[in-house]
Design a protein around this motif. Structure first.
Motif, PDB file in Angstrom:
ATOM      1  N   TYR A 134       0.803  -1.217   0.000  1.00  0.00           N
ATOM      2  CA  TYR A 134       0.000   0.000   0.000  1.00  0.00           C
ATOM      3  C   TYR A 134       0.838   1.270   0.000  1.00  0.00           C
ATOM      4  O   TYR A 134       0.370   2.322  -0.445  1.00  0.00           O
ATOM      5  CB  TYR A 134      -0.981  -0.024   1.179  1.00  0.00           C
ATOM      6  CG  TYR A 134      -2.190  -0.864   0.858  1.00  0.00           C
ATOM      7  CD1 TYR A 134      -3.213  -0.348   0.068  1.00  0.00           C
ATOM      8  CD2 TYR A 134      -2.282  -2.178   1.278  1.00  0.00           C
ATOM      9  CE1 TYR A 134      -4.298  -1.116  -0.271  1.00  0.00           C
ATOM     10  CE2 TYR A 134      -3.362  -2.959   0.944  1.00  0.00           C
ATOM     11  CZ  TYR A 134      -4.386  -2.420   0.168  1.00  0.00           C
ATOM     12  OH  TYR A 134      -5.454  -3.193  -0.182  1.00  0.00           O
ATOM     13  N   LEU A 135       2.075   1.192   0.437  1.00  0.00           N
ATOM     14  CA  LEU A 135       2.966   2.345   0.289  1.00  0.00           C
ATOM     15  C   LEU A 135       3.338   2.541  -1.183  1.00  0.00           C
ATOM     16  O   LEU A 135       3.422   3.670  -1.671  1.00  0.00           O
ATOM     17  CB  LEU A 135       4.220   2.157   1.139  1.00  0.00           C
ATOM     18  CG  LEU A 135       4.044   2.420   2.640  1.00  0.00           C
ATOM     19  CD1 LEU A 135       5.282   1.972   3.406  1.00  0.00           C
ATOM     20  CD2 LEU A 135       3.759   3.891   2.911  1.00  0.00           C
ATOM     21  N   PHE A 136       3.558   1.431  -1.889  1.00  0.00           N
ATOM     22  CA  PHE A 136       3.769   1.526  -3.335  1.00  0.00           C
ATOM     23  C   PHE A 136       2.535   2.123  -4.013  1.00  0.00           C
ATOM     24  O   PHE A 136       2.646   2.950  -4.927  1.00  0.00           O
ATOM     25  CB  PHE A 136       4.061   0.147  -3.928  1.00  0.00           C
ATOM     26  CG  PHE A 136       5.459  -0.347  -3.683  1.00  0.00           C
ATOM     27  CD1 PHE A 136       6.524   0.528  -3.654  1.00  0.00           C
ATOM     28  CD2 PHE A 136       5.718  -1.692  -3.493  1.00  0.00           C
ATOM     29  CE1 PHE A 136       7.820   0.090  -3.438  1.00  0.00           C
ATOM     30  CE2 PHE A 136       7.006  -2.154  -3.274  1.00  0.00           C
ATOM     31  CZ  PHE A 136       8.070  -1.263  -3.246  1.00  0.00           C
ATOM     32  N   ALA A 137       1.349   1.690  -3.570  1.00  0.00           N
ATOM     33  CA  ALA A 137       0.106   2.197  -4.160  1.00  0.00           C
ATOM     34  C   ALA A 137      -0.081   3.686  -3.857  1.00  0.00           C
ATOM     35  O   ALA A 137      -0.569   4.441  -4.711  1.00  0.00           O
ATOM     36  CB  ALA A 137      -1.085   1.404  -3.628  1.00  0.00           C
ATOM     37  N   LEU A 138       0.296   4.119  -2.664  1.00  0.00           N
ATOM     38  CA  LEU A 138       0.192   5.533  -2.296  1.00  0.00           C
ATOM     39  C   LEU A 138       1.059   6.394  -3.205  1.00  0.00           C
ATOM     40  O   LEU A 138       0.625   7.447  -3.697  1.00  0.00           O
ATOM     41  CB  LEU A 138       0.599   5.729  -0.837  1.00  0.00           C
ATOM     42  CG  LEU A 138       0.639   7.173  -0.326  1.00  0.00           C
ATOM     43  CD1 LEU A 138      -0.766   7.759  -0.293  1.00  0.00           C
ATOM     44  CD2 LEU A 138       1.289   7.238   1.061  1.00  0.00           C
ATOM     45  N   ALA A 139       2.293   5.955  -3.436  1.00  0.00           N
ATOM     46  CA  ALA A 139       3.201   6.701  -4.312  1.00  0.00           C
ATOM     47  C   ALA A 139       2.645   6.763  -5.733  1.00  0.00           C
ATOM     48  O   ALA A 139       2.665   7.820  -6.373  1.00  0.00           O
ATOM     49  CB  ALA A 139       4.581   6.047  -4.300  1.00  0.00           C
ATOM     50  N   ARG A 140       2.121   5.645  -6.219  1.00  0.00           N
ATOM     51  CA  ARG A 140       1.549   5.617  -7.562  1.00  0.00           C
ATOM     52  C   ARG A 140       0.333   6.536  -7.666  1.00  0.00           C
ATOM     53  O   ARG A 140       0.147   7.230  -8.666  1.00  0.00           O
ATOM     54  CB  ARG A 140       1.147   4.193  -7.921  1.00  0.00           C
ATOM     55  CG  ARG A 140       0.487   4.091  -9.297  1.00  0.00           C
ATOM     56  CD  ARG A 140      -0.105   2.729  -9.551  1.00  0.00           C
ATOM     57  NE  ARG A 140       0.914   1.706  -9.673  1.00  0.00           N
ATOM     58  CZ  ARG A 140       1.115   0.735  -8.788  1.00  0.00           C
ATOM     59  NH1 ARG A 140       0.351   0.664  -7.708  1.00  0.00           N
ATOM     60  NH2 ARG A 140       2.052  -0.162  -8.975  1.00  0.00           N
ATOM     61  N   PHE A 141      -0.497   6.533  -6.642  1.00  0.00           N
ATOM     62  CA  PHE A 141      -1.715   7.347  -6.640  1.00  0.00           C
ATOM     63  C   PHE A 141      -1.393   8.832  -6.770  1.00  0.00           C
ATOM     64  O   PHE A 141      -1.985   9.547  -7.590  1.00  0.00           O
ATOM     65  CB  PHE A 141      -2.495   7.082  -5.347  1.00  0.00           C
ATOM     66  CG  PHE A 141      -3.682   7.983  -5.149  1.00  0.00           C
ATOM     67  CD1 PHE A 141      -4.835   7.823  -5.903  1.00  0.00           C
ATOM     68  CD2 PHE A 141      -3.647   8.992  -4.197  1.00  0.00           C
ATOM     69  CE1 PHE A 141      -5.931   8.655  -5.727  1.00  0.00           C
ATOM     70  CE2 PHE A 141      -4.731   9.833  -4.013  1.00  0.00           C
ATOM     71  CZ  PHE A 141      -5.876   9.658  -4.776  1.00  0.00           C
ATOM     72  N   PHE A 142      -0.435   9.312  -5.993  1.00  0.00           N
ATOM     73  CA  PHE A 142      -0.096  10.737  -6.046  1.00  0.00           C
ATOM     74  C   PHE A 142       0.617  11.091  -7.346  1.00  0.00           C
ATOM     75  O   PHE A 142       0.430  12.196  -7.877  1.00  0.00           O
ATOM     76  CB  PHE A 142       0.760  11.118  -4.842  1.00  0.00           C
ATOM     77  CG  PHE A 142      -0.052  11.553  -3.656  1.00  0.00           C
ATOM     78  CD1 PHE A 142      -0.459  12.875  -3.519  1.00  0.00           C
ATOM     79  CD2 PHE A 142      -0.444  10.643  -2.699  1.00  0.00           C
ATOM     80  CE1 PHE A 142      -1.223  13.279  -2.439  1.00  0.00           C
ATOM     81  CE2 PHE A 142      -1.211  11.035  -1.609  1.00  0.00           C
ATOM     82  CZ  PHE A 142      -1.612  12.357  -1.483  1.00  0.00           C
ATOM     83  N   LEU A 143       1.429  10.170  -7.877  1.00  0.00           N
ATOM     84  CA  LEU A 143       2.097  10.464  -9.148  1.00  0.00           C
ATOM     85  C   LEU A 143       1.076  10.553 -10.284  1.00  0.00           C
ATOM     86  O   LEU A 143       1.193  11.414 -11.165  1.00  0.00           O
ATOM     87  CB  LEU A 143       3.133   9.384  -9.455  1.00  0.00           C
ATOM     88  CG  LEU A 143       4.026   9.641 -10.673  1.00  0.00           C
ATOM     89  CD1 LEU A 143       4.796  10.951 -10.512  1.00  0.00           C
ATOM     90  CD2 LEU A 143       4.998   8.487 -10.882  1.00  0.00           C
ATOM     91  N   ALA A 144       0.055   9.690 -10.240  1.00  0.00           N
ATOM     92  CA  ALA A 144      -0.995   9.751 -11.253  1.00  0.00           C
ATOM     93  C   ALA A 144      -1.787  11.048 -11.122  1.00  0.00           C
ATOM     94  O   ALA A 144      -2.148  11.679 -12.122  1.00  0.00           O
ATOM     95  CB  ALA A 144      -1.923   8.544 -11.124  1.00  0.00           C
ATOM     96  N   LEU A 145      -2.060  11.475  -9.886  1.00  0.00           N
ATOM     97  CA  LEU A 145      -2.749  12.751  -9.674  1.00  0.00           C
ATOM     98  C   LEU A 145      -1.920  13.913 -10.204  1.00  0.00           C
ATOM     99  O   LEU A 145      -2.453  14.846 -10.814  1.00  0.00           O
ATOM    100  CB  LEU A 145      -3.031  12.955  -8.187  1.00  0.00           C
ATOM    101  CG  LEU A 145      -4.215  12.218  -7.569  1.00  0.00           C
ATOM    102  CD1 LEU A 145      -4.349  12.599  -6.100  1.00  0.00           C
ATOM    103  CD2 LEU A 145      -5.504  12.524  -8.305  1.00  0.00           C
ATOM    104  N   ALA A 146      -0.609  13.862  -9.976  1.00  0.00           N
ATOM    105  CA  ALA A 146       0.265  14.943 -10.442  1.00  0.00           C
ATOM    106  C   ALA A 146       0.291  15.010 -11.964  1.00  0.00           C
ATOM    107  O   ALA A 146       0.363  16.097 -12.546  1.00  0.00           O
ATOM    108  CB  ALA A 146       1.676  14.739  -9.894  1.00  0.00           C
ATOM    109  N   GLY A 147       0.227  13.845 -12.620  1.00  0.00           N
ATOM    110  CA  GLY A 147       0.213  13.835 -14.074  1.00  0.00           C
ATOM    111  C   GLY A 147      -1.020  14.521 -14.633  1.00  0.00           C
ATOM    112  O   GLY A 147      -0.957  15.208 -15.658  1.00  0.00           O
TER     113      GLY A 147
END
Length: 316
Positions: free
Chosen positions: A104-117
């Motif tokens: 879920y830490l990997f998922a958290l990082a992915r979630f915010f990077l997708a939001l930033a995109g």
């Protein structure tokens, strides 16, 4: 207590120092397999230094999400680095962190990077974010299943407990479930690190980008933080591959300096082998069409599921 803290800090520092080097080794091996000279293995360090010297240009249309994403991504990877055993069976947060937290830490990082995109308002950034979310919808379950299989075999979801269980089990743990889980996680590692045939980390063609598309609007120090964080994530995923499934050679938490150095050398050798295999895979396959990527990840999911089922069927 101080000794355990020092060993844990040593592991984290080792991750931070070697993460860009692993990226450089993979690029160099790919070049050699393609009969090219390729970049220096230390090129990722030079790139990070170059990014740090440049000013960050931020669009006026972005919000706070775009600005905090590099920090959140890096923080998430640092916490994972404090959980995953590297050269010894223990880690800084072994008492509280388990494989569920890592996922879920990997998922958290992915979630915010997708939001930033999406936040920057760029067409290619939004396209990269949507593709990343589509891939992760299958990649995350496929990532968790092999780890759950190892957790069932060890009787705990704690990563330290899983590694110790495999070490104590010796060659007897090399069951059908163990090997199938490794294959499933390796396929997911290709997707999670954005490598061929799922993605191409070296491309600058926007129409084929997934991960790189979300980074197009970043520059300067922010790009350095994200690039460094992505290297750490790759390093950690490869560490999970070698230390959960083949942890032999890892030092015990109570080991002396000699055993610690031996464990470090063995760990580096295992990482180089994984890097070589990854380079062979990338050289042997072409970039898959986007609509074929879910088929690959579904195959990984099924292999992981079969591995979990075989754990109960064969009782081993």
């Amino acid at each position: 207590m101080l000794r355990e803290a020092a060993i844990s800090a040593y592991q984290i520092v080792l991750i931070l120092l070697l993460a860009p080097l692993l990226t450089g080794i993979i690029k160099k091996m790919k070049a050699l397999f393609q009969t090219r000279k390729g970049p220096n293995i230390f090129q990722p360090y030079f790139d990070l230094y170059k990014y740090l010297q440049k000013e960050s240009v931020v669009s006026e249309h972005t919000s706070w999400i775009f600005r905090v994403t590099p920090l959140i991504y890096l923080s998430s990877m640092l916490v994972v680095a404090a959980i995953v055993p590297v050269v010894v069976t223990d880690s800084l947060l072994a008492f509280t962190g388990d494989l569920i937290l890592v996922v879920y830490l990997f998922a958290l990082a992915r979630f915010f990077l997708a939001l930033a995109g999406v936040d920057a308002g760029s067409a290619f950034g939004g396209m990269g974010s949507s593709r990343e979310m589509a891939v992760s919808a299958i990649a995350e379950p496929a990532f968790m299943l092999p780890l759950f299989t190892m957790a069932v075999a060890a009787g705990t979801s704690n990563l330290t407990g899983i590694v110790q269980s495999v070490v104590n089990g010796g060659e007897g743990v090399l069951t059908v479930a163990h090997l199938m889980s490794f294959v499933a996680l390796f396929v997911v590692a290709v997707a999670e690190t954005g490598r061929i045939p799922v993605d191409n980390p070296d491309t600058h063609l926007e129409l084929t980008m997934i991960h790189e598309g979300m980074l197009l609007e970043y520059s300067g120090r922010n790009l350095a933080l994200l690039s460094f964080s992505v290297s750490i994530k790759q390093f950690l995923i490869f560490t999970l591959l070698v230390n959960i499934f083949f942890p032999w050679g890892i030092a015990l938490a109570s080991a002396g300096i000699g055993a610690l150095m031996t464990g470090t050398l063995v760990f580096i050798l295992k990482l180089i082998v994984i890097a070589m295999v990854m380079a062979v895979v990338e050289t042997s396959f072409a970039k898959a069409r986007l609509f074929k990527v879910p088929d690959l990840l579904l195959a990984s999911l099924l292999i992981g599921l079969l591995g979990l089922v075989s754990k109960f069927v064969f009782r081993g």
